[in-house]
Design a protein around this motif. Structure first.
Motif: not given
Ligand SMILES: Cc1cc2nc3c(=O)[nH]c(=O)nc-3n(C[C@H](O)[C@H](O)[C@H](O)COP(=O)(O)OP(=O)(O)OC[C@H]3O[C@@H](n4cnc5c(N)ncnc54)[C@H](O)[C@@H]3O)c2cc1C
Length: 536
Positions: A17-19, A36-40, A47-50, A111-113, A135-137, A291-293, A301-307
């Motif tokens: 969601p961040t990227g 880019i994304d490393k996933s195939a 994960r996140a619910k919204g 759903a996050q997806w 995949e960035l290396v 984001g999570d990085a 509190g459901g703040l990960g994806m949102n932040t």
């Molecule tokens: C069970 C669960 C429930 C959650 N519920 C909530 C919720 O209700 N509300 C909420 O806000 N958050 C929730 N979260 C947190 C949320 O899922 C994450 O904060 C969110 O996915 C972060 O998004 P992101 O884009 O920063 O990172 P990610 O979603 O982790 O995406 C990172 C992407 O980078 C790619 N990547 C990694 N390394 C490389 C590389 N070297 N080269 C290229 N690509 C790479 C990965 O394949 C991935 O697609 C939950 C998490 C979990 C586990």
């Protein structure tokens, strides 16, 4: 020999969601971006619910709100059980209503997806597609660009790189940025998407017992899909057992008292550990983290994806202005300055919500409603400490750096309803001129900045241009007083309010201040307020 290709302006690493948010925000400004994304294949996880209310405002600005609302659902009431018996229902958002200044009063369940699908579709409208299997290396910074090396040897040269690559971020590790905090090995949960028949889809069911818990929430847009979350089973040594359909069935049967084989399928299985960590820096040279990085914490509190979405929204316009030459590179320093303290606060809030929830579920009737609380709607956040918010003039409600509120108004020419968020939507700055004395400053600012700024006179005399597509000034009638009330501006005040592209107040100025227009120009150029020239 052919000349080497010029660097792409921005490389986004990671298509969560961040990227995706960052890539859309850049693409809609016409900035060249690769993601880019490393996933195939497109990542799909349980994960996140919204999005929370603030993220919904961001998604509205990005033009995807209708799709998100259509694919999602309102949060469900929670039904809480003890010993398999329903003992309490809770609706944490029941007392809330949309208000004129905040149109979204509660999160939207999606759903996050599914949200990622919506974002990818929006990005594709700008001709940008996620490059899978990339995949960035390695990263190497040169004088005017940074070179990203991919597994397999491909290289991408970019003016800037944004590491949106999740909690295990390769970008963060390659930059050598410490990820400080803790991992709580004792706080673990197994998660997955499951199929269950015969459970009431009108509730988020939560079974809490002395020795564990199972939580099941229907996934919007599916017929029989549910989010499954539970405390893990442990083996004889006390170690958590990896998730499986058989294990989920045992947990389900144990805590619900219902037959385990009601649960027919379990996919996207994972074990989740509570991590509370944040990056020591958000930027090294031409590379950024978002984001999570940059931060991970409990899901309470459901703040990960949102932040992460809100990080991207802060970074997008700044990167775009710098690569387009509209602002100097110093603007990029304000990303870490503004967002790193927000991550620290989010870690605090999610920690508090986690503790409150763990405390609540010890007693019968406690549940995940305790995870909802002050700060989880994302609406309170602002950047009052930012160097971009240093201009001293404030109103009775707002200071520079605060989130710019919404308000329903009318078009002064046609009488048609128009919200302030309609005026803000898009990549531009917005200048609101409250009161009759602001007309001249609105015209001067419009003439100076063209499409970069849209100016609106609020209860200020025209004539006004028709439509709301570029430039202005346009006229708004604050017929019910909502705009003046939300902005804390009295009926006799003549004030200019500059709203940043990410819908935060940039500055507030008096229209009779001869330096106001110059101050606005400085702000658009990313120059922090100096405090020497323009006084209120
Ligand atoms: C069970 C669960 C429930 C959650 N519920 C909530 C919720 O209700 N509300 C909420 O806000 N958050 C929730 N979260 C947190 C949320 O899922 C994450 O904060 C969110 O996915 C972060 O998004 P992101 O884009 O920063 O990172 P990610 O979603 O982790 O995406 C990172 C992407 O980078 C790619 N990547 C990694 N390394 C490389 C590389 N070297 N080269 C290229 N690509 C790479 C990965 O394949 C991935 O697609 C939950 C998490 C979990 C586990």
């Amino acid at each position: 020999m052919p000349a080497p290709a010029p660097p792409i302006p921005v490389l986004v690493v990671g298509s969560g969601p961040t990227g995706l948010t960052l890539a859309i925000d850049l693409a809609r400004r016409g900035v060249g971006v690769r993601i880019i994304d490393k996933s195939a294949r497109f990542p799909r996880s349980s994960r996140a619910k919204g999005p929370n209310p603030r993220s919904l405002e961001v998604l509205e600005d990005l033009g995807v709100i209708d799709a998100v609302l259509a694919a999602g659902a309102a949060p469900l009431p929670m039904r809480k059980y003890r010993g398999g018996v329903a003992i309490a229902d809770a609706e944490p958002y029941a007392g809330l209503r949309p208000t004129p200044d905040a149109p979204y009063d509660r999160p939207r369940m999606i759903a996050q997806w599914q949200l990622e699908e919506v974002l990818r579709a929006r990005l594709a409208e700008y001709g940008v597609r996620v490059e899978l299997g990339s995949e960035l290396v390695a990263l190497a910074e040169g004088e005017a660009s940074v070179t990203a090396t991919l597994a397999g040897g491909g290289r991408i040269e970019a003016s800037y790189v944004a590491g949106c690559d999740g909690g295990h971020s390769a970008v963060r590790k390659l930059l050598g940025i410490p990820f400080e905090g803790r991992t709580a090995e004792t706080q673990q949960m197994v998660c997955g998407d499951v199929e269950i028949e015969g459970l009431d889809r009108g509730f988020w069911h939560q079974w809490f017992d002395e020795d564990g818990a199972v939580m099941l929430c229907p996934i919007p847009g599916t017929r029989s899909g549910w989010w499954f979350q539970a405390g893990p089973e442990t083996d004889a040594s006390g170690a958590p057992v990896p998730p499986s359909l058989a294990g989920f069935r045992r947990l389900f049967a144990k805590h619900t008292g219902l037959p385990g084989d009601r649960l027919t399928e379990a996919t996207l299985l994972s074990t989740y550990r509570v991590n509370e960590r944040m990056a020591a820096r958000y930027r090294v040279g031409r590379a950024f983290l978002a984001g999570d990085a940059a931060h991970v914490h409990s899901i309470a509190g459901g703040l990960g994806m949102n932040t992460g979405i809100q990080d991207a929204y802060n970074l997008g316009w700044k990167l775009a202005r710098v690569v387009s030459g509209l602002a100097g590179p110093a603007l990029l320093d304000t990303y870490e300055e503004e967002r790193l303290p927000v991550a620290a606060e989010v870690l605090d809030i999610s920690g508090q919500r986690l503790r409150a929830t763990l405390e609540a579920i010890r007693k019968p009737g406690g549940g995940l409603d305790s995870a909802v609380g002050p700060g989880t709607n994302g609406l309170g956040g602002g950047y009052r400490w930012s160097s971009l918010a240093a201009s001293p003039l404030a109103t009775s409600r707002l200071r520079p750096g605060d989130r710019a509120p919404d308000a329903p108004c009318r078009d002064a020419t046609t009488g048609a309803p128009i919200r302030l968020f309609d005026a803000f939507a898009g990549p531009h700055f917005t200048l609101l001129g409250f009161g009759t004395g602001t007309t001249r400053a609105l015209r001067e600012a419009t003439a100076a900045h063209g499409e970069d700024l849209r100016a609106y006179g609020v209860d200020a005399p025209g004539p006004y241009e028709p439509g709301h597509h570029a430039g202005g000034p346009y006229g708004l009638a604050d017929h019910a007083g909502h705009a003046r009330s939300a902005y804390g501006i009295g009926p006799d005040d003549d004030l200019l309010v500059l709203v940043r592209p990410d819908n935060h107040v940039g500055l507030i100025a008096r229209s009779d201040d001869g330096r106001a227009v110059a101050e606005i120009a400085a702000h658009l150029g990313g120059i922090p307020y100096s405090g020497t020239e323009c006084r209120s």
